[in-house]
Design a protein around this motif. Structure first.
Motif, PDB file in Angstrom:
ATOM      1  N   ASP A 151      38.398  30.334  63.029  1.00 35.96           N
ATOM      2  CA  ASP A 151      37.367  31.103  63.720  1.00 35.96           C
ATOM      3  C   ASP A 151      37.361  32.562  63.268  1.00 35.96           C
ATOM      4  OD1 ASP A 151      36.561  28.884  65.125  1.00 35.96           O
ATOM      5  OD2 ASP A 151      37.572  29.439  66.995  1.00 35.96           O
ATOM      6  N   TRP A 152      38.541  33.109  62.986  1.00 35.87           N
ATOM      7  CA  TRP A 152      38.640  34.528  62.619  1.00 35.87           C
ATOM      8  C   TRP A 152      37.884  34.845  61.336  1.00 35.87           C
ATOM      9  CZ3 TRP A 152      40.622  36.184  57.993  1.00 35.87           C
ATOM     10  CH2 TRP A 152      41.361  35.256  57.242  1.00 35.87           C
ATOM     11  N   VAL A 153      37.864  33.897  60.392  1.00 33.63           N
ATOM     12  CA  VAL A 153      37.244  34.170  59.097  1.00 33.63           C
ATOM     13  C   VAL A 153      35.776  33.749  59.081  1.00 33.63           C
ATOM     14  CG1 VAL A 153      37.880  31.976  57.984  1.00 33.63           C
ATOM     15  CG2 VAL A 153      37.598  34.044  56.602  1.00 33.63           C
ATOM     16  N   ALA A 154      35.419  32.729  59.847  1.00 35.69           N
ATOM     17  CA  ALA A 154      34.047  32.213  59.813  1.00 35.69           C
ATOM     18  C   ALA A 154      33.034  33.231  60.306  1.00 35.69           C
ATOM     19  CB  ALA A 154      33.958  30.932  60.637  1.00 35.69           C
ATOM     20  N   GLY A 184      26.982  32.306  50.613  1.00 38.07           N
ATOM     21  CA  GLY A 184      25.535  32.364  50.512  1.00 38.07           C
ATOM     22  C   GLY A 184      24.819  32.504  51.832  1.00 38.07           C
ATOM     23  N   GLU A 185      25.508  33.026  52.855  1.00 32.33           N
ATOM     24  CA  GLU A 185      24.902  33.179  54.163  1.00 32.33           C
ATOM     25  C   GLU A 185      24.794  34.662  54.520  1.00 32.33           C
ATOM     26  OE1 GLU A 185      27.309  30.969  56.839  1.00 32.33           O
ATOM     27  OE2 GLU A 185      26.989  29.055  55.829  1.00 32.33           O
ATOM     28  N   GLU A 186      23.988  34.955  55.514  1.00 30.38           N
ATOM     29  CA  GLU A 186      23.795  36.327  55.945  1.00 30.38           C
ATOM     30  C   GLU A 186      24.450  36.552  57.303  1.00 30.38           C
ATOM     31  OE1 GLU A 186      19.612  37.017  55.987  1.00 30.38           O
ATOM     32  OE2 GLU A 186      19.402  36.926  53.795  1.00 30.38           O
ATOM     33  N   GLY A 187      24.486  37.838  57.722  1.00 32.21           N
ATOM     34  CA  GLY A 187      25.026  38.177  59.028  1.00 32.21           C
ATOM     35  C   GLY A 187      26.542  38.259  59.020  1.00 32.21           C
ATOM     36  N   GLY A 188      27.112  38.295  60.214  1.00 33.84           N
ATOM     37  CA  GLY A 188      28.557  38.384  60.339  1.00 33.84           C
ATOM     38  C   GLY A 188      29.016  39.781  60.702  1.00 33.84           C
ATOM     39  N   GLU A 189      30.319  39.925  60.873  1.00 34.50           N
ATOM     40  CA  GLU A 189      30.885  41.179  61.330  1.00 34.50           C
ATOM     41  C   GLU A 189      31.899  41.733  60.343  1.00 34.50           C
ATOM     42  OE1 GLU A 189      34.428  40.080  64.354  1.00 34.50           O
ATOM     43  OE2 GLU A 189      32.468  39.256  64.948  1.00 34.50           O
ATOM     44  N   SER A 210      40.069  42.241  59.506  1.00 34.40           N
ATOM     45  CA  SER A 210      40.273  41.055  58.662  1.00 34.40           C
ATOM     46  C   SER A 210      39.457  41.105  57.379  1.00 34.40           C
ATOM     47  CB  SER A 210      39.904  39.782  59.429  1.00 34.40           C
ATOM     48  OG  SER A 210      40.829  39.480  60.432  1.00 34.40           O
ATOM     49  N   THR A 211      38.429  41.950  57.326  1.00 32.11           N
ATOM     50  CA  THR A 211      37.532  41.975  56.172  1.00 32.11           C
ATOM     51  C   THR A 211      38.260  42.255  54.864  1.00 32.11           C
ATOM     52  OG1 THR A 211      35.615  42.559  57.516  1.00 32.11           O
ATOM     53  CG2 THR A 211      35.514  43.095  55.173  1.00 32.11           C
ATOM     54  N   PRO A 212      39.048  43.355  54.752  1.00 34.21           N
ATOM     55  CA  PRO A 212      39.733  43.578  53.473  1.00 34.21           C
ATOM     56  C   PRO A 212      40.768  42.511  53.151  1.00 34.21           C
ATOM     57  CG  PRO A 212      40.455  45.177  55.121  1.00 34.21           C
ATOM     58  CD  PRO A 212      39.265  44.466  55.694  1.00 34.21           C
ATOM     59  N   VAL A 213      41.355  41.904  54.182  1.00 33.08           N
ATOM     60  CA  VAL A 213      42.311  40.818  53.943  1.00 33.08           C
ATOM     61  C   VAL A 213      41.619  39.653  53.242  1.00 33.08           C
ATOM     62  CG1 VAL A 213      43.838  39.129  55.040  1.00 33.08           C
ATOM     63  CG2 VAL A 213      43.754  41.484  55.900  1.00 33.08           C
ATOM     64  N   PHE A 214      40.459  39.261  53.762  1.00 30.40           N
ATOM     65  CA  PHE A 214      39.719  38.166  53.134  1.00 30.40           C
ATOM     66  C   PHE A 214      39.256  38.547  51.736  1.00 30.40           C
ATOM     67  CE2 PHE A 214      35.561  36.374  52.069  1.00 30.40           C
ATOM     68  CZ  PHE A 214      35.932  35.042  51.938  1.00 30.40           C
ATOM     69  N   GLU A 215      38.715  39.754  51.596  1.00 31.90           N
ATOM     70  CA  GLU A 215      38.202  40.175  50.289  1.00 31.90           C
ATOM     71  C   GLU A 215      39.315  40.186  49.241  1.00 31.90           C
ATOM     72  OE1 GLU A 215      34.457  43.011  51.659  1.00 31.90           O
ATOM     73  OE2 GLU A 215      36.441  43.904  51.391  1.00 31.90           O
ATOM     74  N   GLN A 216      40.494  40.670  49.618  1.00 27.69           N
ATOM     75  CA  GLN A 216      41.616  40.689  48.675  1.00 27.69           C
ATOM     76  C   GLN A 216      42.098  39.278  48.347  1.00 27.69           C
ATOM     77  OE1 GLN A 216      44.557  43.287  50.450  1.00 27.69           O
ATOM     78  NE2 GLN A 216      43.033  44.913  50.698  1.00 27.69           N
ATOM     79  N   SER A 217      41.960  38.366  49.302  1.00 29.88           N
ATOM     80  CA  SER A 217      42.461  37.012  49.083  1.00 29.88           C
ATOM     81  C   SER A 217      41.687  36.267  48.007  1.00 29.88           C
ATOM     82  CB  SER A 217      42.423  36.214  50.392  1.00 29.88           C
ATOM     83  OG  SER A 217      41.097  35.854  50.731  1.00 29.88           O
ATOM     84  N   GLN A 244      58.783  40.237  53.793  1.00 31.02           N
ATOM     85  CA  GLN A 244      57.504  40.660  54.354  1.00 31.02           C
ATOM     86  C   GLN A 244      57.063  41.958  53.700  1.00 31.02           C
ATOM     87  OE1 GLN A 244      56.985  40.523  58.669  1.00 31.02           O
ATOM     88  NE2 GLN A 244      55.884  42.489  58.573  1.00 31.02           N
ATOM     89  N   VAL A 245      55.815  41.997  53.262  1.00 28.97           N
ATOM     90  CA  VAL A 245      55.290  43.203  52.612  1.00 28.97           C
ATOM     91  C   VAL A 245      54.135  43.823  53.376  1.00 28.97           C
ATOM     92  CG1 VAL A 245      56.053  42.490  50.319  1.00 28.97           C
ATOM     93  CG2 VAL A 245      53.767  41.835  51.103  1.00 28.97           C
ATOM     94  N   ARG A 246      53.582  43.085  54.376  1.00 29.70           N
ATOM     95  CA  ARG A 246      52.445  43.636  55.108  1.00 29.70           C
ATOM     96  C   ARG A 246      52.198  42.814  56.364  1.00 29.70           C
ATOM     97  NH1 ARG A 246      46.699  43.468  52.215  1.00 29.70           N
ATOM     98  NH2 ARG A 246      46.750  41.324  52.974  1.00 29.70           N
ATOM     99  N   ALA A 247      51.769  43.499  57.440  1.00 29.11           N
ATOM    100  CA  ALA A 247      51.318  42.823  58.651  1.00 29.11           C
ATOM    101  C   ALA A 247      50.125  43.589  59.189  1.00 29.11           C
ATOM    102  CB  ALA A 247      52.425  42.747  59.691  1.00 29.11           C
ATOM    103  N   ILE A 248      49.050  42.867  59.474  1.00 26.28           N
ATOM    104  CA  ILE A 248      47.811  43.488  59.959  1.00 26.28           C
ATOM    105  C   ILE A 248      47.336  42.725  61.190  1.00 26.28           C
ATOM    106  CG2 ILE A 248      45.373  43.952  59.440  1.00 26.28           C
ATOM    107  CD1 ILE A 248      46.166  44.275  56.506  1.00 26.28           C
ATOM    108  N   GLU A 249      47.123  43.454  62.283  1.00 28.97           N
ATOM    109  CA  GLU A 249      46.572  42.849  63.496  1.00 28.97           C
ATOM    110  C   GLU A 249      45.059  42.954  63.467  1.00 28.97           C
ATOM    111  OE1 GLU A 249      46.797  43.332  68.371  1.00 28.97           O
ATOM    112  OE2 GLU A 249      48.014  44.606  67.057  1.00 28.97           O
ATOM    113  N   ALA A 250      44.386  41.876  63.819  1.00 28.61           N
ATOM    114  CA  ALA A 250      42.924  41.835  63.813  1.00 28.61           C
ATOM    115  C   ALA A 250      42.457  40.942  64.955  1.00 28.61           C
ATOM    116  CB  ALA A 250      42.412  41.307  62.470  1.00 28.61           C
ATOM    117  N   PRO A 251      41.177  40.957  65.300  1.00 31.36           N
ATOM    118  CA  PRO A 251      40.684  40.115  66.392  1.00 31.36           C
ATOM    119  C   PRO A 251      40.980  38.632  66.165  1.00 31.36           C
ATOM    120  CG  PRO A 251      39.048  41.764  65.836  1.00 31.36           C
ATOM    121  CD  PRO A 251      40.107  41.851  64.785  1.00 31.36           C
ATOM    122  N   GLY A 252      41.760  38.052  67.055  1.00 30.45           N
ATOM    123  CA  GLY A 252      42.031  36.626  67.013  1.00 30.45           C
ATOM    124  C   GLY A 252      43.014  36.169  65.966  1.00 30.45           C
TER     125      GLY A 252
END
Length: 213
Positions: free
Chosen positions: A36-39, A49-54, A58-65, A195-203
Motif C-alpha cells: 500500500d505504501w508504494v502504490a 504509466g499512470e497519473e496522480g499519486g502523492e 518514500s518517494t526518493p526511496v522508490f526512485e533510488q530503488s 545497517q546503512v540507512r533507516a527512513i520513517e514514512a507513512p505506513g
C-alpha cells in the motif's frame, strides 16, 4: 562495479507474502497490504504509466530503488504460476501482462527449461536451470556494468543471502501481521549485514543494509 540488490516489503512478523497464495491471489491473504505504501506514490504510478499519486519520504526511496538497474533475477514462484512444476501452459508469461514493468532482461531460476520469452517494452525472460550463480552471471553480463535486482520471491532471496552474493538488501517494514505465508529471514546461517540507512514514512519504515564480507 555491478552489485546485486534487493528491495522488498515485509510484514512485522517477517512475511513477504501471505498464506494461501494462488493464481487468483499471488500475494496470499493480506499480502497486498504490504505494498500500500508504494502504490499511492506518484513516482510509482508514473513508472507504470499512470497519473496522480502523492509525494512523501518514500518517494526518493522508490526512485533510488529503480535507478541503475540493467537486469534482474527472480524465482519461479515470482514469475508464476503458483506451484511451479513443468511448463504445461506455454502461454503463461508472468503476472504483469504484455508490457511488464522491467524493460530489461530478467533471468528466472527454475528446474524446468523453456525458451526465452520476449515481451513488449524491452523485457525478455530467460529461464535458467543450473542455479542461482549461473542466473547471476548471466544477469551481470546482460546488465553491462549496471546493477542487478533480485525481485523475489522469498526463497530465491534467501538463497542469494545464504550464498553471500547479495550486496544490498532494503526492507520496507510494514506494520501488518500476516500470521503465515512466505517468510523471508529464516535458516540463513551466518549472514552478516550492516545497517546503512533507516527512513520513517507513512505506513512503512525503510531499512537498508549492505553485506559485510
Amino acid at each position: 562495479m555491478s552489485k546485486l540488490r534487493c528491495h522488498i516489503s515485509i510484514s512485522l512478523d517477517g512475511y513477504v507474502a501471505g498464506p494461501n497464495q494462488s493464481v487468483e491471489n499471488p500475494l496470499g491473504e493480506g499480502g497486498e497490504r504490504l505494498h500500500d505504501w508504494v502504490a499511492t506514490l506518484a513516482a510509482f504510478r508514473r513508472a507504470h504509466g499512470e497519473e496522480g499519486g502523492e509525494v512523501n519520504p518514500s518517494t526518493p526511496v522508490f526512485e533510488q530503488s529503480i535507478e541503475n538497474i540493467g537486469a534482474a533475477v527472480m524465482g519461479r514462484n515470482m514469475f508464476g504460476p503458483i506451484g511451479g512444476g513443468p511448463w504445461v501452459d506455454e502461454q503463461w508469461k508472468g503476472w504483469w501482462g504484455d508490457n511488464p514493468p522491467y524493460h530489461y532482461d530478467v533471468f528466472v531460476v527454475t528446474h524446468h527449461p523453456r525458451g526465452p520469452v520476449e515481451m513488449e517494452g524491452g523485457t525478455t525472460y530467460h529461464f535458467v536451470t543450473d542455479g542461482i550463480e549461473s542466473a547471476l552471471d548471466q544477469a551481470k553480463k546482460a546488465a553491462d556494468g549496471k546493477d542487478v535486482m533480485v525481485w523475489g520471491g522469498g526463497q530465491v532471496i534467501r538463497q542469494y543471502l545464504t550464498a553471500g552474493l547479495l550486496d544490498v538488501l532494503e526492507l520496507h517494514v510494514v506494520p501488518v501481521l500476516l500470521g503465515g505465508g512466505s517468510r523471508l529471514l529464516e535458516n540463513l546461517g551466518d549472514v552478516r549485514l550492516e545497517q546503512v540507512r533507516a527512513i520513517e514514512a507513512p505506513g512503512v519504515t525503510h531499512i537498508k543494509y549492505r553485506r559485510v564480507s
